[in-house]
Structure formats: C-alpha cells, structure tokens
Design a protein around this motif. Structure first.
Motif, PDB file in Angstrom:
ATOM      1  N   UNK A   3       0.998  -1.181  -0.012  1.00  0.00           N
ATOM      2  CA  UNK A   3      -0.014  -0.063  -0.050  1.00  0.00           C
ATOM      3  C   UNK A   3       0.933   1.251   0.014  1.00  0.00           C
ATOM      4  N   UNK A   4       0.525   2.350  -0.880  1.00  0.00           N
ATOM      5  CA  UNK A   4       1.379   3.384  -0.997  1.00  0.00           C
ATOM      6  C   UNK A   4       0.757   4.691  -0.502  1.00  0.00           C
ATOM      7  N   UNK A   5       0.751   4.918   0.795  1.00  0.00           N
ATOM      8  CA  UNK A   5       0.057   6.504   1.210  1.00  0.00           C
ATOM      9  C   UNK A   5       0.562   7.393   0.106  1.00  0.00           C
ATOM     10  N   UNK A   6       1.803   7.527  -0.380  1.00  0.00           N
ATOM     11  CA  UNK A   6       1.969   8.808  -1.135  1.00  0.00           C
ATOM     12  C   UNK A   6       1.067   8.860  -2.238  1.00  0.00           C
ATOM     13  N   UNK A   7       0.737   7.831  -2.940  1.00  0.00           N
ATOM     14  CA  UNK A   7      -0.031   8.014  -4.367  1.00  0.00           C
ATOM     15  C   UNK A   7      -1.511   8.348  -3.700  1.00  0.00           C
ATOM     16  N   UNK A   8      -1.889   7.842  -2.587  1.00  0.00           N
ATOM     17  CA  UNK A   8      -3.150   8.492  -2.090  1.00  0.00           C
ATOM     18  C   UNK A   8      -3.287  10.087  -1.698  1.00  0.00           C
ATOM     19  N   UNK A  50      -3.567  12.112  -5.145  1.00  0.00           N
ATOM     20  CA  UNK A  50      -4.736  12.190  -5.971  1.00  0.00           C
ATOM     21  C   UNK A  50      -5.860  12.834  -4.757  1.00  0.00           C
ATOM     22  N   UNK A  51      -5.472  13.087  -3.552  1.00  0.00           N
ATOM     23  CA  UNK A  51      -6.691  13.430  -2.546  1.00  0.00           C
ATOM     24  C   UNK A  51      -7.141  14.782  -2.899  1.00  0.00           C
ATOM     25  N   UNK A  52      -8.489  14.727  -3.115  1.00  0.00           N
ATOM     26  CA  UNK A  52      -9.143  15.933  -3.376  1.00  0.00           C
ATOM     27  C   UNK A  52      -9.275  16.475  -4.848  1.00  0.00           C
ATOM     28  N   UNK A  53      -8.685  15.638  -5.619  1.00  0.00           N
ATOM     29  CA  UNK A  53      -8.507  16.070  -7.054  1.00  0.00           C
ATOM     30  C   UNK A  53     -10.217  15.655  -7.620  1.00  0.00           C
ATOM     31  N   UNK A  54     -10.399  16.515  -8.742  1.00  0.00           N
ATOM     32  CA  UNK A  54     -11.654  16.326  -9.270  1.00  0.00           C
ATOM     33  C   UNK A  54     -11.749  14.751  -9.942  1.00  0.00           C
ATOM     34  N   UNK A  55     -12.710  14.244  -9.798  1.00  0.00           N
ATOM     35  CA  UNK A  55     -12.700  12.713 -10.426  1.00  0.00           C
ATOM     36  C   UNK A  55     -12.630  11.608  -9.159  1.00  0.00           C
ATOM     37  N   UNK A  56     -12.113  12.137  -8.138  1.00  0.00           N
ATOM     38  CA  UNK A  56     -11.718  10.847  -7.209  1.00  0.00           C
ATOM     39  C   UNK A  56     -13.113  10.515  -6.473  1.00  0.00           C
ATOM     40  N   UNK A  57     -13.954  11.575  -6.028  1.00  0.00           N
ATOM     41  CA  UNK A  57     -15.238  11.390  -5.445  1.00  0.00           C
ATOM     42  C   UNK A  57     -16.067  10.549  -6.245  1.00  0.00           C
ATOM     43  N   UNK A  58     -16.031  11.017  -7.805  1.00  0.00           N
ATOM     44  CA  UNK A  58     -16.987   9.986  -8.485  1.00  0.00           C
ATOM     45  C   UNK A  58     -16.278   8.563  -8.655  1.00  0.00           C
ATOM     46  N   UNK A  72      -7.915   9.454 -13.689  1.00  0.00           N
ATOM     47  CA  UNK A  72      -6.852  10.736 -13.803  1.00  0.00           C
ATOM     48  C   UNK A  72      -6.802  11.171 -15.037  1.00  0.00           C
ATOM     49  N   UNK A  73      -6.410  12.503 -15.298  1.00  0.00           N
ATOM     50  CA  UNK A  73      -5.749  12.907 -16.434  1.00  0.00           C
ATOM     51  C   UNK A  73      -4.278  12.625 -16.834  1.00  0.00           C
ATOM     52  N   UNK A  74      -3.867  12.881 -18.088  1.00  0.00           N
ATOM     53  CA  UNK A  74      -2.597  12.569 -18.274  1.00  0.00           C
ATOM     54  C   UNK A  74      -1.409  13.016 -17.353  1.00  0.00           C
ATOM     55  N   UNK A  75      -1.815  14.238 -16.802  1.00  0.00           N
ATOM     56  CA  UNK A  75      -0.663  14.966 -16.185  1.00  0.00           C
ATOM     57  C   UNK A  75      -0.521  14.194 -14.629  1.00  0.00           C
ATOM     58  N   UNK A  76      -1.687  14.034 -14.025  1.00  0.00           N
ATOM     59  CA  UNK A  76      -1.846  13.276 -12.723  1.00  0.00           C
ATOM     60  C   UNK A  76      -1.508  11.842 -12.926  1.00  0.00           C
ATOM     61  N   UNK A  77      -1.908  11.194 -14.044  1.00  0.00           N
ATOM     62  CA  UNK A  77      -1.456   9.643 -14.062  1.00  0.00           C
ATOM     63  C   UNK A  77       0.007   9.600 -14.334  1.00  0.00           C
ATOM     64  N   UNK A  78       0.600  10.674 -14.979  1.00  0.00           N
ATOM     65  CA  UNK A  78       2.075  10.396 -15.070  1.00  0.00           C
ATOM     66  C   UNK A  78       2.827  10.473 -13.560  1.00  0.00           C
ATOM     67  N   UNK A  79       2.299  11.223 -12.678  1.00  0.00           N
ATOM     68  CA  UNK A  79       2.544  11.354 -11.445  1.00  0.00           C
ATOM     69  C   UNK A  79       2.762  10.391 -10.479  1.00  0.00           C
ATOM     70  N   UNK A  80       1.305   9.594 -10.785  1.00  0.00           N
ATOM     71  CA  UNK A  80       0.778   8.373 -10.021  1.00  0.00           C
ATOM     72  C   UNK A  80       1.521   7.153 -10.612  1.00  0.00           C
ATOM     73  N   UNK A  81       1.943   7.009 -11.545  1.00  0.00           N
ATOM     74  CA  UNK A  81       2.838   5.676 -11.963  1.00  0.00           C
ATOM     75  C   UNK A  81       4.279   6.057 -11.495  1.00  0.00           C
ATOM     76  N   UNK A  82       4.784   7.259 -11.747  1.00  0.00           N
ATOM     77  CA  UNK A  82       6.065   7.569 -11.366  1.00  0.00           C
ATOM     78  C   UNK A  82       6.211   7.528  -9.890  1.00  0.00           C
TER      79      UNK A  82
END
Length: 333
Positions: free
Chosen positions: A14-19, A22-30, A89-99
């Motif tokens: 489990x990676x708390x850094x990833x969560x 993305x916390x609070x970003x548009x799309x997470x609640x949905x 996630x959008x492309x910018x956030x997606x890249x941050x997530x996988x990195x």
C-alpha cells in the motif's frame, strides 16, 4: 529440488504517497462512488476495517518479512495495491501516479533486495503512457508492471496497446494482470460478489481478449502472470476451443485453439480449491503455475504452501509451483 526458494508472486504494498497525491482531485469522488456502487454498503463496511487492520503488513517491511518467515516464503514479488490504478486521472496526474508508485515500490523492496522483488504500474487509461511507465519501472530496478483487466472504454485487445506489448516482450518484463472492480456493477453489490464472482470474471474476459485478438500470436515472448489462477478461463477453456472451431467469427483472429495459449501464460495458484488447482496445472502445465497468496488481504491465503500441498501434486510439480518456475522467471539473466 527442495533448495529452490519458495517464491510468492502475488503480494501487495500500500502506497500512502499515491493516495495523498490524488486526494481532493476532481474525479476521485466520482470514482469512489462507482466503487461503492459496485461493492455495496455491506462489503464496504467489512473492507474498510480489514484494510486498516492490515496497514502494517502492507507498508512495514519488517512486518512483511516476519510474515514471510511464518509462511515459509523466501521471496515475494510485490505489486502495488490495485486501488492505486486511478483510471479516472488525466494525463498529467496519471504520470505522477505511475512515477510515484514505481519509485515507492522500488524503495520498499530495496530495504530487503534479496527477498523482495517489485512491480510498478502502467496506466491503461492513457495507452500512450504505458511504454514510458514500463521503462520507468525497469529503470527503478523493478521487474515489470501490474495492469488491470481493462480501462474505461478499452480492452486489452485494443490496438493502442501494441507498443506496450512490444516493449514488454523486448525487455523481458513481467506483466502482472490483476483486475480491480468489475463492469457487472450493481449486479454484484451483495455478499461480496463483486470480488468472489467479479475478479474471476474479469480475469477470464481479459485473458480471452489477449488470446482471441491475436496479441499472444504477435508477441509470443510476453511474460504475463494472471492473478487468481486466471479466473474462470482455464477450467472452462473447452467452451472457447469449441467456439474457435465451430464459428468463423470466434476463430478469425487467433491462429491456434485457445487452450494452447494457456501454455504461453503464467498463472498464480490462488484458486482456493485443491481440485481446481490440479485442473489449472493440468490445463496450463506444471511449468506455468506460480505460488500466489494475495498477501495480506482477506481474500488471500495465510498459508500458500499448505494450500499448494493440499492439491497433492507430484513432488516435482509441487516444487516447480512452490518456487522453481518463479525463480526461473524472476532471476533469469
């Protein structure tokens, strides 16, 4: 033979850094609302406390190693919790997530490099990022990436993934196929059917897309490990073979009977039934099945070696599944 290390290829971190990212970003609640609808309130009421109780096992290397010792496991192949896919996630956030996921998993494993090998993440929802995500994972010293069974609007047969399959094959990288969520949605929102029925269904659908579309014909060197024993597909592959031979549409895009492709894939042993495990070994071959526990979640097994022993395989097959196959896959030069 017994000196071969015992290798568990299905274990999570489990990676708390990833969560936090993305916390609070548009799309997470949905996305969370969709997950809630798919699982249902009763499942969420159990899953939340279950995960919280297991956070030390999911994040603390010393706790992980102690658990491995208790299980008789020498090496784990550690993959991020599938909850980190974040296909919204959008492309910018997606890249941050996988990195971040790749780097955090590599850091976790680096504290015990002889015992912990790692996998990163590849964002299926942005196919153009999948190759760079895989290369980034390999640059971190990871052995490959974990992927889901699909992304919204895309199946694994989608031509957009061809560069990813090519890269994985050429690099000799491991691709761990592990679903998260099931597109049957509210039909499975009671009695934890979202997992007990949903995960095997997703595995079967995803593998069928790889087989029937010809992905495995075009990329025979792929190293794909399917979680949960490949779901329903290996034990019901005869129906696929019949369709392939009886219908022109079913057999249009793959060159051989679907059952033959089981011997080009790898499967973990986590099927929860010794008779099913024996059938998986028969269908795929003893050299294509690897020990898996789903550590440390409640739908896994606390005793993966004992579960394997219960299948009463011939002794050479037992040791191949216990660790010989995985050792050859993970430690090959």
């Amino acid at each position: 033979m017994t000196t071969t290390p015992t290798v568990d290829v299905h274990a999570h971190v489990l990676l708390p850094e990833v969560e936090a990212l993305v916390a609070g970003l548009p799309g997470l609640a949905e996305a969370k609302a969709l997950d809630a609808r798919r699982n249902g309130p009763a499942a969420l009421a159990v899953s939340g406390p279950m995960v919280r109780e297991r956070i030390p096992r999911l994040t603390d290397v010393s706790v992980r190693l102690a658990a491995m010792d208790a299980q008789g496991v020498d090496v784990q192949l550690v993959s991020p919790s599938p909850s980190h896919y974040h296909h919204w996630t959008g492309e910018g956030t997606s890249e941050k997530v996988y990195r971040l996921a790749n780097e955090a998993t590599a850091a976790h494993c680096s504290t015990a490099p002889d015992r912990l090998k790692g996998l990163g993440l590849a964002p299926l929802h942005h196919p153009g990022q999948a190759v760079e995500a895989l290369r980034h994972a390999l640059d971190q010293g990871l052995l490959g990436v974990e992927i889901s069974s699909h992304a919204p609007g895309r199946e694994l047969s989608d031509p957009a993934y061809e560069p990813f399959w090519t890269c994985a094959e050429e690099a000799g990288a491991i691709v761990f196929l592990h679903p998260f969520g099931c597109t049957l949605d509210e039909r499975l929102d009671q009695w934890y059917l979202s997992n007990t029925v949903g995960q095997p269904t997703e595995n079967a659908v995803a593998l069928s897309h790889l087989i029937f579309s010809g992905v495995l014909d075009r990329h025979p060197g792929l190293k794909v490990i399917a979680a949960h024993g490949g779901g329903y597909l290996p034990t019901h592959i005869g129906r696929s073979d019949h369709a392939w031979s009886a219908r022109s549409d079913a057999g249009a895009d793959c060159a051989h009977p679907p059952s033959s492709y089981l011997r080009r894939l790898y499967f973990d042993s986590l099927v929860h039934d010794p008779h099913v495990l024996r059938e998986l070994v028969r269908a795929a071959g003893a050299d294509r099945v690897l020990l898996g526990s789903d550590y440390p979640f409640d739908m896994g097994t606390e005793d993966p070696v004992g579960a394997l022993r219960a299948a009463r395989l011939p002794e050479p097959d037992f040791h191949a599944v216990r660790g010989g196959n995985a050792a050859a896959l993970l430690f090959e030069e």
